[in-house]
Design a protein around this motif. Sequence first.
Motif, mmCIF file in Angstrom:
data_model
loop_
_atom_site.group_PDB
_atom_site.id
_atom_site.type_symbol
_atom_site.label_atom_id
_atom_site.label_comp_id
_atom_site.label_asym_id
_atom_site.label_seq_id
_atom_site.Cartn_x
_atom_site.Cartn_y
_atom_site.Cartn_z
ATOM 1 N N PRO A 356 30.030 54.593 -3.549
ATOM 2 C CA PRO A 356 29.600 54.803 -4.946
ATOM 3 C C PRO A 356 29.399 53.481 -5.686
ATOM 4 N N GLU A 357 28.304 53.405 -6.418
ATOM 5 C CA GLU A 357 27.922 52.151 -7.061
ATOM 6 C C GLU A 357 28.944 51.654 -8.070
ATOM 7 N N ALA A 358 29.517 52.555 -8.820
ATOM 8 C CA ALA A 358 30.399 52.121 -9.906
ATOM 9 C C ALA A 358 31.849 51.950 -9.437
ATOM 10 N N GLN A 359 32.100 52.210 -8.193
ATOM 11 C CA GLN A 359 33.502 52.278 -7.752
ATOM 12 C C GLN A 359 34.068 50.916 -7.330
ATOM 13 N N THR A 360 35.326 50.689 -7.705
ATOM 14 C CA THR A 360 36.076 49.548 -7.168
ATOM 15 C C THR A 360 37.422 50.071 -6.692
ATOM 16 N N GLU A 361 37.767 49.769 -5.452
ATOM 17 C CA GLU A 361 39.113 50.117 -4.966
ATOM 18 C C GLU A 361 39.921 48.839 -4.880
ATOM 19 N N GLN A 362 41.153 48.891 -5.312
ATOM 20 C CA GLN A 362 42.037 47.748 -5.109
ATOM 21 C C GLN A 362 42.822 47.999 -3.826
ATOM 22 N N LEU A 363 42.499 47.235 -2.795
ATOM 23 C CA LEU A 363 43.170 47.421 -1.510
ATOM 24 C C LEU A 363 44.366 46.478 -1.417
ATOM 25 N N ALA A 364 45.502 47.001 -0.991
ATOM 26 C CA ALA A 364 46.685 46.142 -0.822
ATOM 27 C C ALA A 364 46.613 45.499 0.562
ATOM 28 N N ILE A 365 46.501 44.196 0.586
ATOM 29 C CA ILE A 365 46.395 43.479 1.870
ATOM 30 C C ILE A 365 47.580 42.522 1.993
ATOM 31 N N GLU A 366 48.173 42.493 3.190
ATOM 32 C CA GLU A 366 49.390 41.689 3.355
ATOM 33 C C GLU A 366 49.062 40.200 3.245
ATOM 34 N N ASN A 367 50.006 39.467 2.634
ATOM 35 C CA ASN A 367 49.780 38.047 2.408
ATOM 36 C C ASN A 367 50.014 37.203 3.641
ATOM 37 N N ASN A 368 50.981 37.607 4.457
ATOM 38 C CA ASN A 368 51.251 36.812 5.649
ATOM 39 C C ASN A 368 51.978 37.646 6.698
ATOM 40 N N PRO A 369 51.270 38.008 7.767
ATOM 41 C CA PRO A 369 51.900 38.828 8.809
ATOM 42 C C PRO A 369 53.077 38.117 9.465
ATOM 43 N N GLU A 370 53.151 36.778 9.335
ATOM 44 C CA GLU A 370 54.256 36.023 9.942
ATOM 45 C C GLU A 370 55.491 36.039 9.054
ATOM 46 N N ASP A 371 55.323 36.489 7.818
ATOM 47 C CA ASP A 371 56.421 36.413 6.869
ATOM 48 C C ASP A 371 56.563 37.755 6.150
ATOM 49 N N PRO A 372 57.521 38.575 6.604
ATOM 50 C CA PRO A 372 57.666 39.929 6.051
ATOM 51 C C PRO A 372 57.981 39.927 4.556
ATOM 52 N N ASP A 373 58.483 38.814 4.022
ATOM 53 C CA ASP A 373 58.815 38.759 2.599
ATOM 54 C C ASP A 373 57.620 38.357 1.732
ATOM 55 N N ALA A 374 56.516 38.021 2.362
ATOM 56 C CA ALA A 374 55.396 37.472 1.581
ATOM 57 C C ALA A 374 54.667 38.543 0.772
ATOM 58 N N GLY A 375 54.880 39.800 1.092
ATOM 59 C CA GLY A 375 54.336 40.874 0.265
ATOM 60 C C GLY A 375 52.845 41.092 0.422
ATOM 61 N N HIS A 376 52.272 41.807 -0.559
ATOM 62 C CA HIS A 376 50.862 42.181 -0.527
ATOM 63 C C HIS A 376 50.174 41.685 -1.787
ATOM 64 N N ARG A 377 48.878 41.649 -1.748
ATOM 65 C CA ARG A 377 48.107 41.383 -2.966
ATOM 66 C C ARG A 377 46.964 42.386 -3.019
ATOM 67 N N GLU A 378 46.399 42.550 -4.198
ATOM 68 C CA GLU A 378 45.291 43.491 -4.339
ATOM 69 C C GLU A 378 43.966 42.771 -4.196
#
Length: 557
Positions: A356-378
């Motif tokens: 859809p043209e007007a759509q934006t999804e904020q996908l949560a992507i991991e910050n660092n697979p080597e560091d479980p504490d690094a969390g996600h960002r959108e």
Amino acid sequence: MDKEKTESLNFLETIVEAELQDGLTELHTRFPPEPNGYLHIGHAKSICVNFGLAEKYGGKTNLRFDDTNPVAEDTEFVESIQNDIRWLGFDWEDREFYASDYFEQLYQFALRLVEKGLAYVDESTPESIAEHKGSPTVPGTPTPARSRSVAENRDLFQRMRAGEFPDGAMVLRAKIDLASPNMHLRDPIMYRILHAHHHRTGDAWKIYPMYDFAHGQSDSIEQISHSICTLEFENHRPLYNWFIEQLGIFPSRQFEFARLNLSYTVMSKRRLKQLVTEGLVRGWDDPRMPTLSGLRRRGYTPVSIRNFAKRVGVARRENVIDLSLLEFSVREDLNKVASRVMGVLDPVKLVITNYPEAQTEQLAIENNPEDPDAGHREVPFTRELYIERADFMEDPPKKFFRLGPGRNVRLKGAYIIHCEDYVKDESGLVTEIHGTYYPDSRSGSDTSGVKAKGTLHWVSVPTALPVEVRLYDRLFSAEFPLADPERDFKTFLNPDSLQIVKTAYVEPSLRSATTEDHFQFIRKGYFCLDPDSTADQLVFNRTVGLRDSWAKKQNKR
Ligand code: ATP
Ligand code: MG
């Protein structure tokens, strides 16, 4: 702990451990830079050796500026040196010293030798002094001044200090042994006349001690137990010991190790300075320079440099370390600490026609697979994306697991897409790629059953941040730029050592990047923000690629 115990000791640690067993109580080292340039990676090795040894065995390390040559020295360099050592993670506490603070003491030492008949003022020309020194196989002969009386020497030396004579009129020499097989013992020069302004002592002094009369004595004054230096000074050691003996001062002992040499690199302040003053690089902190300020700006971490120094080790055998070992060390550290983000350096537009043209999804992507504490960002996902031009081929071979007409590919952290079509301009350049996405293939909740072999990085068009990216290659194209004494090392500069990319787009999270941060642009390497960045134009330096592409290139050849 156990692992550390089984690590083998370097030769200095072996010596110190034996001495500790024999009752050594005060381990005291120093790092003695001359403030005539910025520190380089070779100095980092010396810093790690000196501070590292003291740290390991409960000793202390002084920072001493060896500032006995007024002509080349400057407070700019003093500050950069302090900054670099702190950045590496070492602390000299309150033990910051300057050889120039010892000028009076050194003068008194010299006077003491004059009084003992062990030093004399010589007004012979430098040529005559050199001639009278003989050669390693021919003993030297005395100049007429050698037989001067103590009273006359004292008087002349005092008048040298008072500024009564012009530069070069005479020198003070130690009276040792003109027949010694060690040329350094053939009455070396201790003091010269120099009417020059010093960055700390101003115009107070008209005479300055030579390095060989300042360095060892400064060690003694500071009660340095282990004076660690590079192998070039091995032949000077008998001279330093002679001064210690004749003056009856603290017996610092000198130990020599092999200096760090790196392939494709020039490591001498004098030559690095040439590159700076001739404008061949952008400054001492140009990211291509082997200076600590350059490496820092390039994105090297202190940990990576300390690990590198550890890997290189300390030995007495001269060798050349491959530059790729330094790159390996930074890659290893950045792999642990760098946040993964997406940036497209050479973009082509991908349009997902069923999104859809007007759509934006904020996908949560991991910050660092080597560091479980690094969390996600959108990361925003939209109908129009940039992907890397090289990730699409109009007619790809079978083994090409990226995008081509009729092929599937996973977009990192997002959906699998199917390439339907593409548009070219009149020159044949692909300007747009059209595809469709599988709505139930979203990463993390993929129920589509659709297969895709490759994963591509991407950036959403509406919020893409246009940035400048600087890609670096080795500063020199020759492995040993100094190997041929007939050729100026600057002729070996690599003309392609800097490539500026103006077309790049990165994800919007990088808007808040600081120069302290480290990033992995997925599939593209490690990057950091350059201080040239402004609010309107962010600039990123590539620290290093993800793999040692250089080794690959060499193997192919
Ligand atoms: P350069 O030749 O680059 O000017 P330098 O030895 O003249 O170096 P200094 O400021 O006198 O520079 O060096 C401070 C300390 O760093 C000295 O103890 C020196 O031995 C050490 N050092 C300099 N270069 C290297 C190197 N390549 N490897 C290891 N130690 C080094
Ligand atoms: Mg030096």
